[in-house]
Design an enzyme around this catalytic site. Structure first.
Site, PDB file in Angstrom:
ATOM      1  CB  SER A 266       4.234  42.155   6.557  1.00 59.05           C
ATOM      2  OG  SER A 266       3.603  42.044   5.353  1.00 59.05           O
ATOM      3  CG  ASP A 267       2.894  35.856   8.561  1.00 57.53           C
ATOM      4  OD1 ASP A 267       2.529  35.588   7.303  1.00 57.53           O
ATOM      5  OD2 ASP A 267       2.626  35.183   9.574  1.00 57.53           O
ATOM      6  CD1 TRP A 268       0.684  36.263   1.675  1.00 57.90           C
ATOM      7  CD2 TRP A 268       2.507  36.632   2.618  1.00 57.90           C
ATOM      8  NE1 TRP A 268       1.681  36.158   0.694  1.00 57.90           N
ATOM      9  CE2 TRP A 268       2.939  36.441   1.379  1.00 57.90           C
ATOM     10  CE3 TRP A 268       3.819  36.616   3.623  1.00 57.90           C
ATOM     11  CZ2 TRP A 268       4.242  36.383   1.005  1.00 57.90           C
ATOM     12  CZ3 TRP A 268       4.866  36.534   3.206  1.00 57.90           C
ATOM     13  CH2 TRP A 268       5.220  36.675   1.907  1.00 57.90           C
ATOM     14  N   GLY A 269      -0.730  39.859   5.141  1.00 63.26           N
ATOM     15  CA  GLY A 269      -1.929  40.479   5.830  1.00 63.26           C
ATOM     16  C   GLY A 269      -1.772  40.995   7.324  1.00 63.26           C
ATOM     17  CB  ALA A 270       1.371  40.992   9.599  1.00 60.52           C
TER      18      ALA A 270
END
Length: 734
Positions: free
Chosen positions: A228-232
């Site tokens: 995931s992208d960071w916090g996605a």
């Protein structure tokens, strides 16, 4: 390291497997007995490894690293070999810092000039973005470092990027927004793919099974890891089910517990968790750095200079003012000469090894005046007066202009593509004081240029990396002959862009109303002039094109031509091949880039340039059949120096696809039937007698247009029996 297989995974505790699918912290994948943690790092244009392991969000400086030009500039090189070498250099640097996965490149399409992260992306065109990124990925991974290609997919704005839905029709999605990812997956086999924050057609990408599993894995054959992208991640369990393998960063014990609970409660099959955990371990097994190495940062700095030299775009050169010579008195004006904007903000920000500013690199015959202040856009009359006075007594002015970092960065979108007021106002005064002005741009994306007709020269350096000063003067003084070409269109005004009506107007939905017509595809279709078109870039020499030849081969179309350096300096030219589809009766751009090649020629030297265009170069995505379709029939090959500077063209009939009328139905129009006649159709027309009917009705010129525009099923109005039409259809299709 133990033998990593499914058996190894299944012997881990449930808690250990749950920990594997959740990042240990901001930069590390979790470890389990026998397998150590592995570090990932930002680094599309240079390493952003945080020197302090406790500094998760990067409040302090990252490690010393060479800052290379941003992707907006490197794409302008149109040079895959250079991008491969860039990948090599980044891989070497990552190895030296014990980094296993480099987070990049970013390959999202430049849909709107207002998108705040455009500096980190390659192009408005998926072929160019895909080719540049494929070379980059191969270069990094050749050094034993994996990449994470981002942001998959349709992350084309920054505002509300965590929650907004990108609403895109299927054909546009496949042809414009997924095509570059598909190429990279199939040709470069990246270690990981990073899923984006946004929703796609209402479904959160991090839990979009169709995108992460059905398309990425089942259709394209991706075998790596999806992170995931960071916090996605919104729902970790739903994301794992959909095909996400690694949540970054993990939420500590909470991430582990939610997965354990889901398995124990029956909401997550243990086999699905095991697959994801195995992919994490396989990533670590393959890409864990074996040993740190020392590397030559000065050599990397020299390469950063070379990369910028090959990519900087000469947009305008009236009266051949450029190149300058060091006997001229040169006024260097603009604070960006002393404090250059040379890199992007956010995850692209690098603690540059050795920045060389344009002020430091300028020749002895140059004199500097600040002219304006970067920190705001207010006009400083005192600074402006000093700059105007210097301009008046100089032979030529080099004016440094661009966007301050506060105007464009990761995390927010731009409000305008106009330069700050103090820069535009001062430039107006300078052009009145001196008629020989060159503007050097430092910017992450497209700029409006209301002053373009008032200046002789315009040089686009984008964000040129830490060697910005050296490379800028290499071009200005003619030490290097410019060879860059724009990888995006520069409109005359922001309102000319196809997204101008709706971009960022809805917090919850970003609807892609323009469909396929992104960038040059739109300007072509609307016949709208641009300030500078896609593919444009001048040289200090000239090139001639001749002898275009187009031939159908067994499984591709062979295109060849001769290119000659007709000037007096050695130089490089990017030969661009566009395809115009004249047969498929669907929405189509006027033309699309389908190949390119960069040639290096001495004065008077000629070379034959050859291209092999595969079926896919002539295909469009049929969303009704969920397949790429290549229609036989009439096409035109156009070859030139930009999307509007087309020197040669040749029409031909494609034969390597499928017949345009692959199946005849009652809905088939007579005009299509007769325009695509085959021996089988002619035989069926004769057998059923329909041929005579058509000949009689179409013989009268007044009736031709009317009857040609009727489907077969409706010819019963002319007295033809339904069974005759059915027999004809059966004969043709069988």
């Amino acid at each position: 390291m133990p033998n990593i297989d499914l058996d190894f995974v299944q012997h881990l505790t449930l808690e250990e497997r749950a920990a594997l699918v959740s990042g240990k912290d901001f930069w590390f994948a979790a470890k389990v007995p026998g397998v150590d943690k592995m570090m990932v790092s930002d680094g599309p244009s240079g390493l952003r490894k945080q020197a302090d392991p406790d500094d998760a969000v990067g409040l302090n400086k990252s490690v010393d690293a060479v800052c290379f030009p941003c992707s907006a500039l490197t794409a302008s090189s149109f040079d895959e070999q250079l991008l491969f070498k860039l990948g090599n250099h980044l891989g070497i640097a990552a190895t030296a810092e014990n980094i296993g996965i480099l987070l990049g490149p970013g390959v999202n399409i430049k849909r709107s000039p207002l998108a705040g992260r455009n500096f980190e992306y390659f192009s408005e065109d998926p072929l160019l973005a895909g080719r540049m990124a494929t070379a980059y990925v191969k270069g990094v991974q050749e050094e034993g470092v994996g990449v994470s290609v981002k942001h998959f997919a349709t992350n084309n704005r920054e505002d509300q990027r965590f929650t907004s839905s990108s609403n895109v029709d299927e054909r546009t999605l496949r042809e414009i927004y997924l095509a570059q990812f598909e190429r990279i997956v199939k040709e470069a086999k990246p270690a990981t793919i990073m899923c984006s924050y946004n929703k796609l057609n209402g479904i959160q990408v991090s839990q979009n099974q169709r995108l992460l599993t059905h398309i990425l894995r089942d259709e394209w054959g991706f075998e790596g890891l999806v992170m995931s992208d960071w916090g996605a991640v919104v729902d970790h369990v739903a994301a794992i089910k959909a095909g996400l393998d690694l949540e970054m960063p993990g939420k500590g014990a909470e991430s582990v517990n939610e997965i354990v609970r889901a398995v124990n409660d029956g909401h997550l099959q243990e086999s699905i968790l095991d697959k994801a955990a195995l992919r994490v371990l396989k990533m670590v097994e393959k890409w864990q750095p074996k040993h740190a190495v020392n590397y030559d940062k000065e050599e990397q700095h020299d390469f950063a200079r070379q990369l910028a030299d090959e990519s900087i775009v000469l947009l305008q050169n009236k009266h051949h003012l450029l190149p300058l010579n060091d006997t001229q008195s040169i006024a260097v004006i603009g604070e960006l000469a002393a404090k250059p904007r040379f890199q992007g903000g956010g995850s692209s920000h690098v603690n540059a090894h050795r920045l060389v500013t344009p002020l430091e690199a300028m020749p002895a015959s140059a004199t500097y005046a600040q002219g304006y202040q970067l920190e705001h856009d207010k006009i400083d009359n005192h600074l402006a007066a000093q700059a105007v006075e210097l301009a008046e007594r100089s032979d030529v002015v080099v004016f440094f202009a661009g966007f301050p970092e506060a105007m464009e960065s990761e995390g927010f979108d731009k409000q305008s593509i106009a330069l700050p007021t103090n820069q535009n106002d001062l430039l107006d005064q300078i052009t009145q004081a001196n008629s020989h002005v060159v503007v050097v741009l430092q910017n992450g994306s497209v700029v409006e240029m209301p002053w373009a007709n008032q200046v002789d020269g315009i040089v686009e350096t984008y964000l040129a990396g830490e060697a910005v000063g050296e490379s800028t003067w290499d071009i200005l003084l003619g030490k290097v002959n410019p060879a860059g070409k724009l990888s995006e269109s520069f409109p005359l005004r922001l309102v000319d862009n196809p997204t101008a009506l709706t971009f960022n107007t809805d917090r919850d939905n970003e609807t892609y109303h323009e469909g396929l017509f992104v960038g040059y595809r739109y300007y072509d279709k609307k016949q709208l002039p641009t300030r500078f078109p896609f593919g444009h870039g001048l040289s200090y020499t000239t090139f001639g094109y001749q002898g275009l030849n187009v031939e159908n081969q067994s499984d591709h179309v062979h295109v060849s031509l001769q290119v000659t350096n007709t000037g007096e300096r050695a130089g490089k030219e990017v030969v661009q091949v566009y395809v115009q589809n004249l047969v498929s009766q669907i929405e189509m751009p006027v033309k699309e880039l389908r190949d390119f090649a960069k040639v290096d020629l001495q004065p008077g030297e000629a070379t034959t340039v050859e291209f092999n265009l595969p079926r896919r170069a002539f295909a469009w995505y049929n969303s009704q059949t969920d397949a790429w379709q290549t229609d036989n029939g009439q096409y035109t090959i156009l070859v030139g120096s930009s999307s509007t500077d087309l020197r040669l063209s040749q029409s031909f009939k494609l034969t390597i696809g499928t017949p345009f009328l692959s199946r005849i139905t009652g809905e088939t129009y007579v005009s299509d039937l007769l325009a695509n006649r085959t021996p089988k159709i002619d035989q069926a027309l004769e057998t059923t007698g329909l041929g005579k009917v058509f000949d009689q009705l179409l013989a009268n010129q007044a009736n031709r247009a009317l009857f040609a525009n009727i489907p077969l099923r409706s010819f019963t109005v002319t007295g033809v029996k339904p069974e005759t039409i059915s027999k004809f259809i059966q004969l043709v299709n069988n």
